[in-house]
Scaffold this motif. Structure first.
Motif, mmCIF file in Angstrom:
data_model
loop_
_atom_site.group_PDB
_atom_site.id
_atom_site.type_symbol
_atom_site.label_atom_id
_atom_site.label_comp_id
_atom_site.label_asym_id
_atom_site.label_seq_id
_atom_site.Cartn_x
_atom_site.Cartn_y
_atom_site.Cartn_z
ATOM 1 N N LEU A 1 0.649 -1.271 0.211
ATOM 2 C CA LEU A 1 0.028 0.000 0.043
ATOM 3 C C LEU A 1 0.808 1.355 0.075
ATOM 4 O O LEU A 1 0.497 2.317 -0.588
ATOM 5 C CB LEU A 1 -0.865 0.026 1.155
ATOM 6 N N MET A 2 1.706 1.348 0.741
ATOM 7 C CA MET A 2 2.945 2.370 0.754
ATOM 8 C C MET A 2 3.400 2.658 -0.618
ATOM 9 O O MET A 2 3.478 3.799 -1.290
ATOM 10 C CB MET A 2 3.970 2.147 1.739
ATOM 11 N N TRP A 3 3.771 1.573 -1.519
ATOM 12 C CA TRP A 3 4.377 1.649 -2.685
ATOM 13 C C TRP A 3 3.437 2.206 -3.700
ATOM 14 O O TRP A 3 3.675 3.115 -4.379
ATOM 15 C CB TRP A 3 4.777 0.155 -3.346
ATOM 16 N N GLU A 4 1.946 1.836 -3.554
ATOM 17 C CA GLU A 4 0.951 2.237 -4.340
ATOM 18 C C GLU A 4 0.643 4.015 -3.963
ATOM 19 O O GLU A 4 0.714 4.459 -4.879
ATOM 20 C CB GLU A 4 -0.470 1.677 -3.860
ATOM 21 N N LEU A 5 0.788 4.231 -2.738
ATOM 22 C CA LEU A 5 0.623 5.572 -2.544
ATOM 23 C C LEU A 5 1.629 6.524 -2.935
ATOM 24 O O LEU A 5 1.397 7.408 -3.581
ATOM 25 C CB LEU A 5 0.546 5.611 -0.807
ATOM 26 N N MET A 6 3.162 5.979 -2.681
ATOM 27 C CA MET A 6 3.961 6.732 -3.415
ATOM 28 C C MET A 6 4.275 6.929 -4.733
ATOM 29 O O MET A 6 4.175 8.161 -5.299
ATOM 30 C CB MET A 6 5.292 6.161 -2.818
#
Length: 137
Positions: free
Chosen positions: A70-75
């Motif tokens: 999810l952090m990858w998607e957000l970033m």
């Protein structure tokens, strides 16, 4: 490590479910049944999105362990919006494809709302990292 509430865990599961179902409807059919060969970039993107959706399915069972996806998607979406969409919009040169992608990326707003930020801080910034050298015998 801060305790993550059950409500927050269910919010995370909802985010994982929305992503995995959305990609299953939009991307999977093309991956499973594409009649024409894809360009290199189209093939890479579709396969990456399929893998991402499968990882989100794991997030239904392990919502905290799968936070890095999810952090990858957000970033990547925030970086794309700031580096590509915003400059195109500010210069008045935004095209239909960029606008379409911007609308697709706008759904990223659900991630920071569901993210357990105190847990992320404690787990990924405060907690010591794994060792770099082998243990001595």
């Amino acid at each position: 490590m801060p305790e993550v509430s059950t409500v927050r865990l269910y919010l995370l599961r909802l985010v994982y479910l929305i992503i995995s179902c959305g990609l299953a409807v939009v991307v999977w059919p093309g991956v499973l049944h594409h009649a024409q060969p894809w360009t290199l970039s189209t093939g890479v993107v579709r396969c990456m999105l399929t893998a991402f959706s499968l990882l989100c399915i794991l997030g239904l069972r392990y919502p905290l362990q799968m936070l890095p996806v999810l952090m990858w998607e957000l970033m990547w979406k925030v970086i794309w919006m700031l580096a590509i969409a915003l400059p195109a919009w500010r210069s008045g040169q935004i095209d239909e494809a960029t606008i379409s992608t911007l609308y697709e990326c706008a759904g990223v707003i659900i991630i920071p709302l569901a993210m357990p930020w105190r847990y992320v801080y404690a787990r990924y910034l405060q907690q010591p990292g794994d060792r770099w050298k082998p243990l001595r015998a």
